[in-house]
Design a protein around this motif. Structure first.
Motif, PDB file in Angstrom:
ATOM      1  N   PRO A  46     127.097  75.438 139.268  1.00 56.48           N
ATOM      2  CA  PRO A  46     126.954  74.350 140.570  1.00 56.48           C
ATOM      3  C   PRO A  46     127.445  73.067 140.903  1.00 56.48           C
ATOM      4  O   PRO A  46     127.136  72.550 141.593  1.00 56.48           O
ATOM      5  CB  PRO A  46     125.887  74.463 140.294  1.00 56.48           C
ATOM      6  N   VAL A  47     128.619  72.028 140.474  1.00 47.52           N
ATOM      7  CA  VAL A  47     128.724  71.407 139.791  1.00 47.52           C
ATOM      8  C   VAL A  47     130.354  70.914 139.601  1.00 47.52           C
ATOM      9  O   VAL A  47     129.983  71.559 138.411  1.00 47.52           O
ATOM     10  CB  VAL A  47     127.997  69.576 139.347  1.00 47.52           C
ATOM     11  N   ASP A  48     130.908  69.720 140.183  1.00 48.39           N
ATOM     12  CA  ASP A  48     132.180  69.445 139.722  1.00 48.39           C
ATOM     13  C   ASP A  48     131.958  68.305 138.374  1.00 48.39           C
ATOM     14  O   ASP A  48     130.896  68.088 138.056  1.00 48.39           O
ATOM     15  CB  ASP A  48     132.991  69.262 140.616  1.00 48.39           C
ATOM     16  N   ALA A  49     132.745  69.025 137.995  1.00 48.10           N
ATOM     17  CA  ALA A  49     133.257  68.055 136.574  1.00 48.10           C
ATOM     18  C   ALA A  49     134.563  66.946 136.567  1.00 48.10           C
ATOM     19  O   ALA A  49     135.617  67.996 136.943  1.00 48.10           O
ATOM     20  CB  ALA A  49     133.475  68.703 135.458  1.00 48.10           C
ATOM     21  N   THR A  50     134.455  66.074 136.656  1.00 54.18           N
ATOM     22  CA  THR A  50     135.453  65.224 136.986  1.00 54.18           C
ATOM     23  C   THR A  50     135.673  65.313 134.826  1.00 54.18           C
ATOM     24  O   THR A  50     135.718  64.922 134.115  1.00 54.18           O
ATOM     25  CB  THR A  50     135.175  63.567 137.070  1.00 54.18           C
ATOM     26  N   PRO A  51     137.593  65.484 135.369  1.00 52.37           N
ATOM     27  CA  PRO A  51     138.231  64.902 133.680  1.00 52.37           C
ATOM     28  C   PRO A  51     139.030  64.347 134.078  1.00 52.37           C
ATOM     29  O   PRO A  51     139.126  63.355 134.527  1.00 52.37           O
ATOM     30  CB  PRO A  51     139.509  66.361 134.580  1.00 52.37           C
ATOM     31  N   TYR A  52     139.055  63.571 132.778  1.00 56.75           N
ATOM     32  CA  TYR A  52     139.740  61.914 132.131  1.00 56.75           C
ATOM     33  C   TYR A  52     141.072  62.296 131.485  1.00 56.75           C
ATOM     34  O   TYR A  52     140.129  63.182 130.581  1.00 56.75           O
ATOM     35  CB  TYR A  52     138.595  61.229 131.487  1.00 56.75           C
ATOM     36  N   ALA A  53     142.193  62.609 131.429  1.00 61.24           N
ATOM     37  CA  ALA A  53     143.079  63.077 131.166  1.00 61.24           C
ATOM     38  C   ALA A  53     143.634  61.497 129.485  1.00 61.24           C
ATOM     39  O   ALA A  53     143.553  60.999 130.077  1.00 61.24           O
ATOM     40  CB  ALA A  53     145.173  63.248 131.909  1.00 61.24           C
ATOM     41  N   TYR A  54     143.522  63.146 129.113  1.00 62.75           N
ATOM     42  CA  TYR A  54     145.081  61.248 128.392  1.00 62.75           C
ATOM     43  C   TYR A  54     145.598  60.943 127.910  1.00 62.75           C
ATOM     44  O   TYR A  54     146.689  60.882 128.757  1.00 62.75           O
ATOM     45  CB  TYR A  54     145.373  62.355 126.777  1.00 62.75           C
ATOM     46  N   PRO A  55     146.340  59.784 127.616  1.00 62.02           N
ATOM     47  CA  PRO A  55     147.257  58.587 128.620  1.00 62.02           C
ATOM     48  C   PRO A  55     148.531  59.833 127.597  1.00 62.02           C
ATOM     49  O   PRO A  55     148.268  60.067 126.816  1.00 62.02           O
ATOM     50  CB  PRO A  55     146.995  57.615 127.832  1.00 62.02           C
ATOM     51  N   PRO A  56     149.318  59.577 128.484  1.00 64.40           N
ATOM     52  CA  PRO A  56     150.755  59.914 127.991  1.00 64.40           C
ATOM     53  C   PRO A  56     151.823  59.806 127.037  1.00 64.40           C
ATOM     54  O   PRO A  56     150.978  58.178 126.874  1.00 64.40           O
ATOM     55  CB  PRO A  56     152.150  59.290 129.393  1.00 64.40           C
ATOM     56  N   ASN A  57     151.642  60.464 126.433  1.00 65.80           N
ATOM     57  CA  ASN A  57     151.730  60.385 124.888  1.00 65.80           C
ATOM     58  C   ASN A  57     150.861  59.911 124.038  1.00 65.80           C
ATOM     59  O   ASN A  57     151.068  58.765 123.079  1.00 65.80           O
ATOM     60  CB  ASN A  57     152.853  58.685 124.628  1.00 65.80           C
ATOM     61  N   CYS A  58     149.298  59.692 124.295  1.00 66.29           N
ATOM     62  CA  CYS A  58     148.363  60.052 123.217  1.00 66.29           C
ATOM     63  C   CYS A  58     148.518  60.616 121.913  1.00 66.29           C
ATOM     64  O   CYS A  58     149.293  61.288 122.218  1.00 66.29           O
ATOM     65  CB  CYS A  58     147.471  61.037 124.194  1.00 66.29           C
ATOM     66  N   ALA A  59     148.388  59.946 120.935  1.00 69.29           N
ATOM     67  CA  ALA A  59     149.392  60.280 119.434  1.00 69.29           C
ATOM     68  C   ALA A  59     148.172  61.127 118.797  1.00 69.29           C
ATOM     69  O   ALA A  59     147.779  62.156 118.317  1.00 69.29           O
ATOM     70  CB  ALA A  59     149.255  59.169 118.546  1.00 69.29           C
ATOM     71  N   ASP A  60     146.551  60.946 119.569  1.00 73.52           N
ATOM     72  CA  ASP A  60     145.768  61.698 118.948  1.00 73.52           C
ATOM     73  C   ASP A  60     144.812  62.978 119.408  1.00 73.52           C
ATOM     74  O   ASP A  60     144.034  62.340 120.468  1.00 73.52           O
ATOM     75  CB  ASP A  60     144.447  60.861 118.310  1.00 73.52           C
ATOM     76  N   VAL A  61     145.805  64.020 119.949  1.00 72.13           N
ATOM     77  CA  VAL A  61     145.233  65.034 120.912  1.00 72.13           C
ATOM     78  C   VAL A  61     144.838  66.216 119.978  1.00 72.13           C
ATOM     79  O   VAL A  61     145.685  66.204 119.045  1.00 72.13           O
ATOM     80  CB  VAL A  61     146.267  65.429 122.305  1.00 72.13           C
ATOM     81  N   PRO A  62     143.769  66.810 119.561  1.00 72.22           N
ATOM     82  CA  PRO A  62     143.468  67.494 118.731  1.00 72.22           C
ATOM     83  C   PRO A  62     144.241  68.946 119.118  1.00 72.22           C
ATOM     84  O   PRO A  62     144.920  69.225 120.338  1.00 72.22           O
ATOM     85  CB  PRO A  62     141.517  68.209 118.925  1.00 72.22           C
ATOM     86  N   GLU A  63     144.969  70.077 118.105  1.00 72.10           N
ATOM     87  CA  GLU A  63     145.438  70.874 118.246  1.00 72.10           C
ATOM     88  C   GLU A  63     145.302  71.685 119.738  1.00 72.10           C
ATOM     89  O   GLU A  63     146.216  71.933 120.388  1.00 72.10           O
ATOM     90  CB  GLU A  63     146.023  71.695 116.891  1.00 72.10           C
ATOM     91  N   LEU A  64     144.243  72.025 119.462  1.00 73.08           N
ATOM     92  CA  LEU A  64     144.034  73.159 120.070  1.00 73.08           C
ATOM     93  C   LEU A  64     143.668  72.695 121.956  1.00 73.08           C
ATOM     94  O   LEU A  64     143.157  73.641 123.276  1.00 73.08           O
ATOM     95  CB  LEU A  64     142.509  74.103 119.753  1.00 73.08           C
ATOM     96  N   PHE A  65     143.493  71.541 121.955  1.00 72.21           N
ATOM     97  CA  PHE A  65     143.221  71.232 123.471  1.00 72.21           C
ATOM     98  C   PHE A  65     144.542  69.865 124.015  1.00 72.21           C
ATOM     99  O   PHE A  65     144.608  69.027 124.717  1.00 72.21           O
ATOM    100  CB  PHE A  65     142.384  69.149 123.239  1.00 72.21           C
ATOM    101  N   ALA A  66     146.235  70.614 123.240  1.00 68.54           N
ATOM    102  CA  ALA A  66     147.087  71.023 124.384  1.00 68.54           C
ATOM    103  C   ALA A  66     146.895  69.838 125.466  1.00 68.54           C
ATOM    104  O   ALA A  66     147.590  69.278 126.477  1.00 68.54           O
ATOM    105  CB  ALA A  66     148.463  70.378 123.526  1.00 68.54           C
ATOM    106  N   ALA A  67     146.584  71.295 126.237  1.00 65.74           N
ATOM    107  CA  ALA A  67     146.516  71.214 127.846  1.00 65.74           C
ATOM    108  C   ALA A  67     145.090  71.055 128.451  1.00 65.74           C
ATOM    109  O   ALA A  67     145.001  70.737 129.402  1.00 65.74           O
ATOM    110  CB  ALA A  67     146.687  72.737 128.162  1.00 65.74           C
ATOM    111  N   ALA A  68     144.354  69.983 127.907  1.00 67.03           N
ATOM    112  CA  ALA A  68     142.503  70.302 128.250  1.00 67.03           C
ATOM    113  C   ALA A  68     142.379  68.597 128.683  1.00 67.03           C
ATOM    114  O   ALA A  68     143.335  67.731 127.999  1.00 67.03           O
ATOM    115  CB  ALA A  68     142.166  70.268 127.088  1.00 67.03           C
ATOM    116  N   PRO A  69     141.624  68.184 128.942  1.00 70.93           N
ATOM    117  CA  PRO A  69     141.503  66.825 128.949  1.00 70.93           C
ATOM    118  C   PRO A  69     140.941  66.162 127.804  1.00 70.93           C
ATOM    119  O   PRO A  69     140.300  66.871 127.020  1.00 70.93           O
ATOM    120  CB  PRO A  69     140.470  66.649 130.317  1.00 70.93           C
ATOM    121  N   CYS A  70     140.657  64.846 127.804  1.00 66.20           N
ATOM    122  CA  CYS A  70     139.931  64.255 127.223  1.00 66.20           C
ATOM    123  C   CYS A  70     138.616  64.727 127.152  1.00 66.20           C
ATOM    124  O   CYS A  70     137.694  65.045 125.995  1.00 66.20           O
ATOM    125  CB  CYS A  70     140.349  63.048 126.929  1.00 66.20           C
ATOM    126  N   CYS A  71     138.357  64.148 127.701  1.00 70.12           N
ATOM    127  CA  CYS A  71     136.530  64.548 128.624  1.00 70.12           C
ATOM    128  C   CYS A  71     136.097  65.121 129.966  1.00 70.12           C
ATOM    129  O   CYS A  71     137.073  64.922 130.784  1.00 70.12           O
ATOM    130  CB  CYS A  71     135.594  63.379 127.982  1.00 70.12           C
TER     131      CYS A  71
END
Ligand SMILES: O=C(O)CCC(=O)C(=O)O
Ligand SMILES: [Fe+2]
Length: 447
Positions: A46-71
């Motif tokens: 019932p509620v929206d969630a605000t995505p917080y994207a990884y900064p561009p060129n972030c070197a520490d993005v977990p493998e399965l989460f390349a297309a996902a927000p950081c949180c």
């Protein structure tokens, strides 16, 4: 196949079987799935969630989460203030708070499993809203449809309390051991200052009000920000999927399990396999370093921790352990190596401004080098950070300070330090002995 590839394949098979067993429905503490065929393919949140994207060129993005927000954080409460209050209430009534076992943790926790009402509330919350929220936020990771949602498992869940008045202030940066994590804010932002979830790649702390939920990949580096005034409560849920098996992470986790059981050789092999299987983070290097430290192999340990901080330069504990290893390698008189050790301790101290351990280590190293005024300063700074660390450790810090002061002929101050050690931990053997020795020394030199 080469021997090493065979060994890797066998190790992966083993942890894969363990993953399947751990995520099988039988034996789950939390029954979070719907009756077969009863759940729709999608459940609306019932509620929206605000995505917080990884900064561009972030070197520490977990493998399965390349297309996902950081949180992502819900833009409105997902749970009512009343629901959250009842969760706190059951936890406070039971009052089974315990400190966490991690070096970087200063908060206290209770397992949701041990709180019957919270436990059944959580099962329904997972089914009806938390898992649907995860599925909507991380579609590539969770997968589509009822079956993928029902494959999510609560690996562990606890209520956290950060009570600034008790020195239960914060949780240092870390990675969770699971695929996904949900953090539910249980009380109002008005009840505390500071606090919130710090997301390291974002270089910011997100504060969210009662009933709102923060979701993130377990692997992303994050922590609980220091609560400066008042008390913050949160409920954290660590989640895996029966359908998502990550070999490198599973191998590193199994290495930790074997190391904690005391099987250092098995652990070392598993960490090597984790690295071979393509681990992108520092954890298997930290694990290998820990094994080497425990075996007394200090140059090997230094090499592992050097690689760990190369991968994750913000990892304060890895810097401290690098310093510990280098101090051993350089003892007693290899000044360039000892200087490197000192720099490692200083780096750790600067990265985690609330952690006394690196400054205590620095003080001990400076003492060995007969630089007692700098050692004294390091111990003083460590003590200033020691609210909320175990009594025994605080007593050690005061004892170390007292010894540095003795070296500097500052006997009255040394006596004060030894007295503070006894006050911190009345059962501390050395502290009590030091007070007596110091007293009789001062009396005899006055006579
Ligand atoms: O307090 C928070 O927001 C984070 C808690 C957390 O990271 C954990 O319990 O693993
Ligand atoms: Fe965490």
């Amino acid at each position: 196949l080469s021997t090493s590839t065979n060994a890797l394949k066998q190790a992966i098979d083993l942890v894969h079987r363990k993953h399947d067993a751990a995520t099988a429905r039988a034996g789950q503490a939390f029954q979070t799935w719907s009756a077969d065929g009863a759940a729709p393919a999608t459940i609306d949140v019932p509620v929206d969630a605000t995505p917080y994207a990884y900064p561009p060129n972030c070197a520490d993005v977990p493998e399965l989460f390349a297309a996902a927000p950081c949180c992502a954080v819900t833009a409105a409460p997902l749970f009512s203030a009343d629901e959250c209050a009842f969760i706190i209430d059951e936890a406070e009534r039971k009052d089974g708070w315990v400190p966490q076992e991690f070096r970087y943790a200063r908060d206290v926790v209770q397992q949701c499993e041990d709180l019957p009402e919270v436990r059944s509330w959580l099962e329904a919350a997972c089914r009806d809203s938390l898992f649907p929220l995860l599925q909507r936020t991380f579609p590539e990771v969770v997968g589509d449809g009822a079956a993928a949602r029902d494959a999510l498992r609560v690996f562990d869940s606890k209520i956290l309390r950060y009570d600034s008045s008790k020195g239960e202030s914060h949780l240092g940066a870390h990675r969770d051991g699971t695929l996904l994590t949900c953090v539910i804010a249980l009380n109002s932002l008005d009840e505390y200052e500071g606090g919130g979830t710090t997301m390291e790649p974002l270089e910011r702390t997100i504060r969210y009000d009662v009933g709102r939920v923060c979701v993130h990949a377990g692997e992303v580096r994050h922590g609980g920000a220091a609560v400066l005034k008042g008390c913050r409560y949160a409920l954290v849920v660590f989640i895996d999927s029966a359908l998502a098996f990550e070999p490198a992470r599973a191998l590193a986790n199994e290495g930790d399990a074997q190391r904690l059981r005391g099987d250092l050789d098995a652990a070392a092999k598993l960490y090597d396999h984790a690295i071979e299987a393509g681990s992108r983070n520092e954890l298997p290097w930290c694990g290998k370093g820990q094994v080497a430290l425990e075996k007394g192999q200090f140059s090997e340990a230094a090499a592992c921790y050097a690689t760990a901080v190369d991968i994750t330069p913000t990892h304060a504990v890895a810097w401290t352990n690098l310093g510990v290893a280098l101090a051993k390698v350089g003892a007693p008189a290899d000044v360039p190596v000892l200087k490197e050790a000192a720099t490692a301790f200083q780096t750790a101290a600067a990265l985690d401004e609330r952690e006394p351990a690196p400054l205590n280590n620095l003080g001990l190293l400076l003492g060995d080098l007969n630089i007692h005024d700098a050692a004294r300063d390091a111990f003083r700074e460590a003590i200033a950070r020691a609210d909320g660390v175990p009594a025994r450790e605080r007593a050690d810090l005061y004892t170390n300070l007292g010894c540095a002061l003795v070296e500097l002929d500052a006997f009255a101050e040394a006596l004060d330090a030894f007295r503070s050690a006894v006050e911190a931990d009345p059962t501390h053997q050395n502290a009590a002995k030091n007070v007596l020795a110091m007293r009789s020394f001062l009396a005899s030199s006055a006579a």
